[in-house]
Scaffold this motif. Structure first.
Motif, PDB file in Angstrom:
ATOM      1  N   HIS A 122       0.824  -1.215   0.000  1.00  0.00           N
ATOM      2  CA  HIS A 122       0.000   0.000   0.000  1.00  0.00           C
ATOM      3  C   HIS A 122       0.860   1.267   0.000  1.00  0.00           C
ATOM      4  O   HIS A 122       0.562   2.239  -0.710  1.00  0.00           O
ATOM      5  CB  HIS A 122      -0.926  -0.004   1.219  1.00  0.00           C
ATOM      6  CG  HIS A 122      -1.969  -1.089   1.174  1.00  0.00           C
ATOM      7  ND1 HIS A 122      -2.914  -1.169   0.180  1.00  0.00           N
ATOM      8  CD2 HIS A 122      -2.207  -2.130   2.008  1.00  0.00           C
ATOM      9  CE1 HIS A 122      -3.698  -2.204   0.395  1.00  0.00           C
ATOM     10  NE2 HIS A 122      -3.281  -2.814   1.500  1.00  0.00           N
ATOM     11  N   THR A 125       2.228   2.059  -3.373  1.00  0.00           N
ATOM     12  CA  THR A 125       1.214   2.648  -4.259  1.00  0.00           C
ATOM     13  C   THR A 125       1.011   4.129  -3.962  1.00  0.00           C
ATOM     14  O   THR A 125       0.833   4.942  -4.876  1.00  0.00           O
ATOM     15  CB  THR A 125      -0.126   1.901  -4.094  1.00  0.00           C
ATOM     16  OG1 THR A 125       0.055   0.520  -4.430  1.00  0.00           O
ATOM     17  CG2 THR A 125      -1.200   2.493  -4.993  1.00  0.00           C
ATOM     18  N   THR A 184      -5.997   0.450  -0.136  1.00  0.00           N
ATOM     19  CA  THR A 184      -5.038   1.556  -0.159  1.00  0.00           C
ATOM     20  C   THR A 184      -5.737   2.865   0.170  1.00  0.00           C
ATOM     21  O   THR A 184      -5.185   3.730   0.864  1.00  0.00           O
ATOM     22  CB  THR A 184      -4.363   1.656  -1.545  1.00  0.00           C
ATOM     23  OG1 THR A 184      -3.704   0.421  -1.835  1.00  0.00           O
ATOM     24  CG2 THR A 184      -3.344   2.779  -1.579  1.00  0.00           C
ATOM     25  N   GLU A 188      -4.842   5.602   2.920  1.00  0.00           N
ATOM     26  CA  GLU A 188      -4.646   6.978   2.463  1.00  0.00           C
ATOM     27  C   GLU A 188      -5.502   7.953   3.280  1.00  0.00           C
ATOM     28  O   GLU A 188      -5.022   9.004   3.720  1.00  0.00           O
ATOM     29  CB  GLU A 188      -5.017   7.075   0.983  1.00  0.00           C
ATOM     30  CG  GLU A 188      -4.776   8.439   0.361  1.00  0.00           C
ATOM     31  CD  GLU A 188      -5.092   8.435  -1.118  1.00  0.00           C
ATOM     32  OE1 GLU A 188      -4.407   9.130  -1.883  1.00  0.00           O
ATOM     33  OE2 GLU A 188      -6.040   7.719  -1.530  1.00  0.00           O
TER      34      GLU A 188
END
Length: 230
Positions: A122, A125, A184, A188
């Motif tokens: 994650h 990314t 993700t 975030e």
């Protein structure tokens, strides 16, 4: 009065009415066509050409280009500091990495731990999405001094640094629903709430991508011109 004459007169009147109606319909059709032609793309192009000469529009365009250039320069400066990618750093480089940037997200991991690999995926990314924040990771086994100093007891442990100071941390998956299948986007949003990431609109991502492509086209064009001049 002769019945045949009356019948002929009525027929002529009816035919005259049909012709008059047809003439009216034809006139309407001609007017409609003229109206459609007056708003066709040719005229729109003329209007757009006139707009392109508008000094206010030119200023807005120039301001937008200047703002995008400043943003690109800022991104390049961040990349020189190691932003934009998820990097491994050693214990010896750790202090320099967390003190040279405003916001740093550091994952202390163990290479054999499955949950550490999930966190790695994650963070990898997110790193290119949020260039204004630095993303790094440290092998906990090879950084015993900082593991002790920072009181890291559970892995994965993600420390959040602002101006070189550890202001918060994510221990395991406690803030992420305690399950392995968090997204993700979930991570975030947690980092946004903790002030480590800025929330970006989709339009900004699209504009960034579009401008980056325009920069690449400009570079290729410049290279072609240079080769021609040689």
């Amino acid at each position: 009065m002769d019945p045949d004459a009356v019948k002929s007169t009525l027929s002529n009147l009816a035919f005259g009415n049909v012709l008059a109606a047809a003439a009216r319909d034809y006139k309407k059709e001609v007017l409609a066509n003229e109206k459609a032609q007056s708003s066709n793309p040719v005229n729109e192009e003329v209007d757009l050409d006139e707009l392109m000469d508008d000094p206010e529009l030119e200023k807005l365009h120039a301001d937008r280009i200047a703002a995008l250039k400043r943003e690109v320069e800022k991104r390049e400066a961040f990349k020189r500091q190691g932003h934009g990618e998820y990097r491994e750093v050693s214990e010896g480089d750790f202090l320099g990495e967390v003190t040279r940037s405003q916001n740093v997200i550091c994952h202390f991991y163990h290479k054999e731990f499955y949950r550490c690999k999930i966190m790695d995926k994650h963070l990898k990314t997110l790193a290119p999405r949020h260039v204004d924040t630095k993303f790094i990771r440290v092998d906990a086994e090879n950084a015993p001094f900082f593991v002790t100093k920072l009181a890291i007891k559970t892995l994965p442990c993600v420390l959040l640094f602002s101006k070189g100071v550890a202001i918060d941390r994510l221990v395991g998956f406690q803030d992420l629903g305690t399950k392995d299948d968090f997204t993700t986007t979930k991570l975030e949003n947690v980092l946004i709430k903790k002030g480590m990431l800025s929330k970006k609109k989709k339009e900004e991502d699209d504009e960034d991508a579009e401008y980056q492509e325009s920069i690449r086209r400009s570079v290729r064009s410049s290279e072609n011109l240079d080769s021609d001049s040689d």
